[in-house]
Design a protein around this motif. Structure first.
Motif, PDB file in Angstrom:
ATOM      1  N   PHE A 198      51.202  27.182  34.444  1.00  0.00           N
ATOM      2  CA  PHE A 198      50.709  26.507  33.258  1.00  0.00           C
ATOM      3  C   PHE A 198      49.432  25.736  33.562  1.00  0.00           C
ATOM      4  N   ALA A 224      53.204  31.816  28.789  1.00  0.00           N
ATOM      5  CA  ALA A 224      53.794  30.687  29.513  1.00  0.00           C
ATOM      6  C   ALA A 224      54.817  29.966  28.647  1.00  0.00           C
ATOM      7  N   GLY A 263      52.398  33.231  38.586  1.00  0.00           N
ATOM      8  CA  GLY A 263      52.962  33.758  37.348  1.00  0.00           C
ATOM      9  C   GLY A 263      53.997  34.834  37.601  1.00  0.00           C
TER      10      GLY A 263
END
Length: 449
Positions: A273, A372, A436
């Protein structure tokens, strides 16, 4: 006069004035199951509308200010240092105020807190154009950003609790509204200011109107009564009857009060994030200047930024729905990151010649934000867990993003060009892909994922 026994044997009581206008009034004071279901569906749709309208107002306070920043500086006598810090103040406010949102939700309920946040946005946007000096302007901006911060954190919690069967759709809808508000404010604030007399104050004041509409929708939602959270989403938790404060009990395998910083998944989500937020704030703050320094006209540079921001409008609806259907979100994260890498490399090799292509690629990469949000909803089992995880990932992530625009500006000033800043952004994008992929692994933090 009828006998008392006649009244007792009556099988069909007359409807009271309070119930005479209800569809089931002739069948007694208690609504039927079908009527209750209609009321619940109506309350749920109203809650969804309030949620989407709130998302529409989560970025105009930021993206609407940039195009008029020079006029604001002149009007308030704002120094260059303060104006430069405005590019990092949103992330700082999101980190500070977003951190308290889960605790407020546990005490007051997420819906109530989001409604209060919308009120803060409305008040801040309405008072900011009336500011007589820089200090008051910054205070009003901070008020609006505080409301945005709590809504940022708690919207995934509301989706998890009230729309667990529509997580992808609802996340996509409010992400699309957020992108639309971002791009719309950036594109139309200057024309609106020109039509309203050429002053920056009416141009900023106009964005209090959509915020007020969202606030009115929350007022109606709260007045009619918030529907209960979905039972399937609250399995193992204890909701308030009105669906307000939601607590997660300490069960075997539950995180309980265990710090999320000990969870590899939570840490990966926070880093992911933060890195995508860094890229977003660098884009909003510096991308037009990168294009202008490459020889692209100022008007075209503004349109290129609008393209980057506008790519999120359609894709923000599609990508979360895709993310919730994938067992592992790593491939999706990788694809978005590769688009970002291609955009940065293109800016380094031929910034002006392929400007529109690089804008499209960077716009696609920027859709890591709704992905996200979707992953936050997927990596916790209950609304309380989503609230904790959202607060942890967003507050920590925004805090990480604070120095990004400042570092990029310092590197550009030191080196006299954009090669080194673009090299740093490329390295950060590689790191974003790596964390990620880790955050996209199946599992929930309650199970120690």
């Amino acid at each position: 006069m009828p006998a008392v026994g006649d009244a007792r044997t009556s099988t069909r009581p007359l409807p009271s004035p309070r119930t005479a206008d209800r569809p089931d009034a002739g069948r007694g004071d208690r609504p039927t199951g079908a009527s209750r279901r209609r009321l619940r569906r109506g309350a749920r749709w109203l809650l969804a509308l309030a949620l989407v309208l709130t998302a529409l107002n989560l970025r105009p306070a930021i993206s609407g200010l940039g195009p008029l920043l020079e006029e604001v500086r002149t009007g308030l006598g704002m120094g260059g240092t303060v104006a430069g810090l405005l590019t990092s103040v949103p992330a700082l406010c999101f980190a500070l105020f977003g951190g308290v949102a889960p605790r407020l939700a546990r005490r007051l309920g997420p819906v109530t807190v989001v409604a209060a946040g919308t009120a803060a946005i409305t008040l801040g946007l309405a008072l900011r154009p009336l500011a007589p000096n820089t200090a008051v302007f910054l205070g009003c901006t901070a008020l609006a950003l505080a409301g945005i911060a709590v809504a940022n954190v708690l919207l995934p919690m509301v989706v998890k609790g009230w729309f667990p069967d529509r997580q992808g759709t609802m996340t996509g809808l409010y992400s699309m509204a957020l992108a639309l508000g971002t791009a719309g404010a950036a594109a139309v604030t200057v024309p609106l200011a020109q039509r309203l007399g050429g002053d920056w104050r009416p141009g900023l004041l106009v964005w209090a109107l959509p915020a007020a509409i969202a606030l009115a929708c929350w007022a109606v939602t709260l007045r009619r009564g918030v529907p209960r959270p979905s039972p399937e989403a609250l399995a193992g938790s204890s909701p308030d009857p009105a669906g307000a404060p939601v607590r997660t009990p300490d069960e075997p395998g539950s995180t309980g009060s265990r710090p999320l910083r000990r969870s590899p998944t939570a840490l990966a989500l926070m880093l992911f994030f933060g890195l995508q937020s860094t890229a977003a704030y660098v884009t909003m703050g510096w991308m037009p200047q990168i294009f202008r320094d490459a020889g692209v006209p100022a008007v075209t540079s503004g349109l290129l930024l609008a393209v980057i921001m506008g790519m999120g409008v359609p894709l923000a609806f599609v990508l979360p729905r895709l993310a919730v259907r994938l067992p592992h979100q790593g491939p999706l994260v990788t694809l978005l990151g590769l688009c970002g890498l291609a955009g940065y490399i293109g800016l380094w090799l031929a910034p002006a010649q392929g400007a529109w292509a690089w804008a499209v690629l960077l716009g696609i990469s920027g859709c890591a934000f709704p992905v996200a949000l979707a992953m936050i909803g997927l990596r916790a089992r209950t609304p309380a867990g989503v609230g904790r995880l959202s607060g942890f990932a967003q507050s920590g992530g925004y805090l990480l993003a604070v120095p990004g625009p400042l570092i990029i500006g310092a590197l550009q000033e030191t080196t006299g060009g954009w090669d080194v800043p673009l090299l740093l952004l490329t390295a950060l994008m590689v790191l974003q892909i790596a964390v990620g992929v880790r955050a996209g692994r199946p599992g929930v933090v309650e199970d120690g994922a």
